[in-house]
Every structure is written in structure tokens, then in C-alpha cells.
Design a protein around this motif. Sequence first.
Motif, PDB file in Angstrom:
ATOM      1  N   ILE A   1     -35.860 -97.507   6.054  1.00  0.00           N
ATOM      2  CA  ILE A   1     -36.606 -98.771   6.080  1.00  0.00           C
ATOM      3  C   ILE A   1     -36.910 -99.172   4.636  1.00  0.00           C
ATOM      4  CG2 ILE A   1     -38.675 -99.952   6.929  1.00  0.00           C
ATOM      5  CD1 ILE A   1     -38.888 -97.833   9.130  1.00  0.00           C
ATOM      6  N   PHE A   2     -36.623-100.430   4.299  1.00  0.00           N
ATOM      7  CA  PHE A   2     -36.876-100.975   2.951  1.00  0.00           C
ATOM      8  C   PHE A   2     -37.787-102.180   3.069  1.00  0.00           C
ATOM      9  CE2 PHE A   2     -33.340 -98.369   2.046  1.00  0.00           C
ATOM     10  CZ  PHE A   2     -33.112 -98.305   0.675  1.00  0.00           C
ATOM     11  N   PRO A   3     -39.028-102.147   2.541  1.00  0.00           N
ATOM     12  CA  PRO A   3     -39.744-101.009   1.982  1.00  0.00           C
ATOM     13  C   PRO A   3     -40.327-100.157   3.103  1.00  0.00           C
ATOM     14  CG  PRO A   3     -41.128-102.947   1.930  1.00  0.00           C
ATOM     15  CD  PRO A   3     -39.816-103.386   2.518  1.00  0.00           C
ATOM     16  N   ASP A   4     -40.850 -98.986   2.755  1.00  0.00           N
ATOM     17  CA  ASP A   4     -41.327 -98.068   3.800  1.00  0.00           C
ATOM     18  C   ASP A   4     -42.782 -97.660   3.637  1.00  0.00           C
ATOM     19  OD1 ASP A   4     -40.644 -96.700   1.495  1.00  0.00           O
ATOM     20  OD2 ASP A   4     -40.077 -94.887   2.545  1.00  0.00           O
ATOM     21  N   LYS A   5     -43.460 -98.200   2.622  1.00  0.00           N
ATOM     22  CA  LYS A   5     -44.855 -97.807   2.427  1.00  0.00           C
ATOM     23  C   LYS A   5     -45.645 -98.988   1.874  1.00  0.00           C
ATOM     24  CE  LYS A   5     -47.055 -94.613  -0.483  1.00  0.00           C
ATOM     25  NZ  LYS A   5     -46.879 -93.569  -1.462  1.00  0.00           N
ATOM     26  N   ALA A   6     -46.863 -99.177   2.387  1.00  0.00           N
ATOM     27  CA  ALA A   6     -47.740-100.257   1.910  1.00  0.00           C
ATOM     28  C   ALA A   6     -49.166 -99.718   1.805  1.00  0.00           C
ATOM     29  CB  ALA A   6     -47.691-101.440   2.871  1.00  0.00           C
ATOM     30  N   THR A   7     -49.841-100.025   0.711  1.00  0.00           N
ATOM     31  CA  THR A   7     -51.196 -99.513   0.476  1.00  0.00           C
ATOM     32  C   THR A   7     -52.128-100.658   0.101  1.00  0.00           C
ATOM     33  OG1 THR A   7     -50.238 -97.460  -0.378  1.00  0.00           O
ATOM     34  CG2 THR A   7     -52.579 -97.820  -0.804  1.00  0.00           C
ATOM     35  N   ILE A   8     -53.264-100.750   0.799  1.00  0.00           N
ATOM     36  CA  ILE A   8     -54.296-101.747   0.474  1.00  0.00           C
ATOM     37  C   ILE A   8     -55.312-101.121  -0.481  1.00  0.00           C
ATOM     38  CG2 ILE A   8     -56.206-103.139   1.378  1.00  0.00           C
ATOM     39  CD1 ILE A   8     -54.664-103.390   4.006  1.00  0.00           C
ATOM     40  N   PHE A   9     -55.673-101.854  -1.540  1.00  0.00           N
ATOM     41  CA  PHE A   9     -56.684-101.423  -2.512  1.00  0.00           C
ATOM     42  C   PHE A   9     -57.832-102.426  -2.534  1.00  0.00           C
ATOM     43  CE2 PHE A   9     -52.773 -99.534  -3.987  1.00  0.00           C
ATOM     44  CZ  PHE A   9     -53.139 -98.292  -4.497  1.00  0.00           C
ATOM     45  N   MET A  10     -59.009-101.943  -2.978  1.00  0.00           N
ATOM     46  CA  MET A  10     -60.152-102.845  -3.169  1.00  0.00           C
ATOM     47  C   MET A  10     -60.941-102.427  -4.400  1.00  0.00           C
ATOM     48  SD  MET A  10     -61.951-103.770   0.466  1.00  0.00           S
ATOM     49  CE  MET A  10     -61.695-105.417   1.095  1.00  0.00           C
TER      50      MET A  10
END
Length: 344
Positions: A162-171
Motif C-alpha cells: 500500500i502506497f502510502p501505508d502510514k499516517a500520523t496525526i500531531f498536535m
Amino acid sequence: MSGPEDVAAAELALKGMAHSEQHYFNSYNHHGIHEEMLKDEVRTKSYMNAIVQNKHLFKDKVVLDVGCGTAILSMFAAKAGAKHVIGVDMSTIIFKAREIVEKNGLSDKITLIQGKMEEIELPFPKVDIIISEWMGYFLLYESMLDTVLYARDRYLNKDGLIFPDKATIFMCGIEDGDYKDEKIGFWDNVYGFDYTPLKHTALSEPLVDTVEVKAAVTDPTSILTLDLYKCTVEDLAFNIPFKLTARRDDFVHALVAWFDIDFTACHVPIRFSTGPHTKYTHWKQTVFYFRDVLTLQQGEEVQCNLEVRPNDKNRRDLDIKIQYQLDTPDSVRNAKGECEYKMC
């Protein structure tokens, strides 16, 4: 190629959908939104590099492009040596995409299907790679992630990529007094009239805008990481505690959120960020104003909780709740609150 009757049939199918879905898919019929996305170099070059620099992964593979839009990702995959690429999109921009694919001599390599991913039949029983640019503001607003997860479960080979395969939310917490006054305080006195009923509305709508990195008062913290190989639709509703630590003595008027995207399957992993510390992207950042102003000293911590869930009436909208608590030796500065927001 598609004729006018195909476009008419697609438009008729759109009219039969729920109003919220019509609005979502129709917004992608306008060339302006595609121009903005294609000109977003951080976005488009990251995808291009992830695909074109990894020909060894794409060579002779069947690739599915979920929400293909103007088919730019499909064409990158074809250029990287894919055996065949299937692009799927509900919006009628796909008819223009077919013309673009033909203009570029790739019609034999790319098949574009107009329709909902959940309702169509692919010409291949399984695919080797899924590519998709599914992210919305605040990562999940109007996002297509649940459609990508459906495609993963239905079509992706066991060892598929899977492209992309990772997602990160920041605050992080920001000092934003002047802009808060301009956007929120404005309603206190509008040509001599009290407009505070609209102030409550303004506070409940997150602001999508660019934030200067110097506005950050606290260290950033990662809130949520989604692994696209493992996550489920249920994971898109979450309730997460986190804490923010002050970098300096200052005031906090709001929290700002952004996301990072990773292509970990690449030979050299590729990541891009939509944060205030990096180059502009069309996602900008998402600002959540507090009713209170927090007065922080360096090293102090604000305990927070973020609750996000898709709206009951329209899954592409978000209901968001943020709780915060500041406990200090100075009781005058102690603060506790809860704010509710709607992204719609």
C-alpha cells in the motif's frame, strides 16, 4: 474513450446519491481542486518519488489507484513498469482523465473506471499494489480512507503493498492572540451590535489555515498513527489522552494539528509532513481555538484528551471533542475545559 452519454449516465448516478455524497464527489469535478493538488509539490513529488524510484516493486505488477482523479498516480505507476493500472473514481473528472491517459499514450496500460469502489467490479480478481491519495484536512475530514480499507480487504493480495501505508496525526499548543481576536473576538462588537451568538459558532468550527512555526508554545506530540495494513474503519473513531509540555513562558490560545505520511515500502523510505515547520501543502494545518487562554511556564504540562468520530448523519464530517486541564502551583493559572467542534 467515453462519449457524452457516459458522462450523462455518471451525472445521473451522482444525482441519485445522498446530498452529502453528491457534494463530496461533485467538488472533485472542478478542475481547480485538481490544479491545486497537482501544484502541491510536496504531495505530488512525494508520490512520484515513492513510485518512480521503486520500479523494482512496480515492475509487472497489477496496481489499483483508489480515487484516481486526473490519473497522475496511475501514470506514475505505468511509467514505473506496472503490468496494468486500474484507476477508480466516482466523480466525472475521470472522463477527462481518460483523455489525459490517451494523450500520454498509456491507454493500453491504464483502465479507468467511473463508479464507487464498493459497487464496481475490477477486471482483475486481485491486485499487487494499492496507491491512493486519500487524506483530507486534519487527515480524516472528507477522507477516503474507509474506501481504501475496503479495497485492501477486497482486492489486495496477501503480500500486497500500500502506497502510502502510514499516517500520523500531531498536535501542539500555539500562541495566536491577534488572530483569535480577529476571527473570534470580532463577534463581540459588530458595528456596535453584540454578535456573540455567532462567536459560539466560530469557536466550534476548526480553522484550516497556515500557522507559523514560531507560534508553537509546546513541543509537538503524536496523537494517532494509522498503519494501513492493519487498521480498520472502527479505528477512525478514537479517544486518546495526551500531554503537551511548554517550551517557554507564553499563552496558549489554541491547539494546531497536522499529519505526516509515510511510504515505508520504498527502497529508501519516503515521508512528507503537513506541519507548520515544513514547506506549504494544500492541507495547511487545522486550528482548534479554546474559549480560555492558558498561561504556561516553561516545562509545565497540559493534560489533554482528543475524541474524534465520524458524524452520524454524514461519515465524511467529523465530530471532535478536546478536553484540557492545566494544574500549576499558582491556582490563578489553573484551567480546565472542554470544547466541541464540527468539521463539516
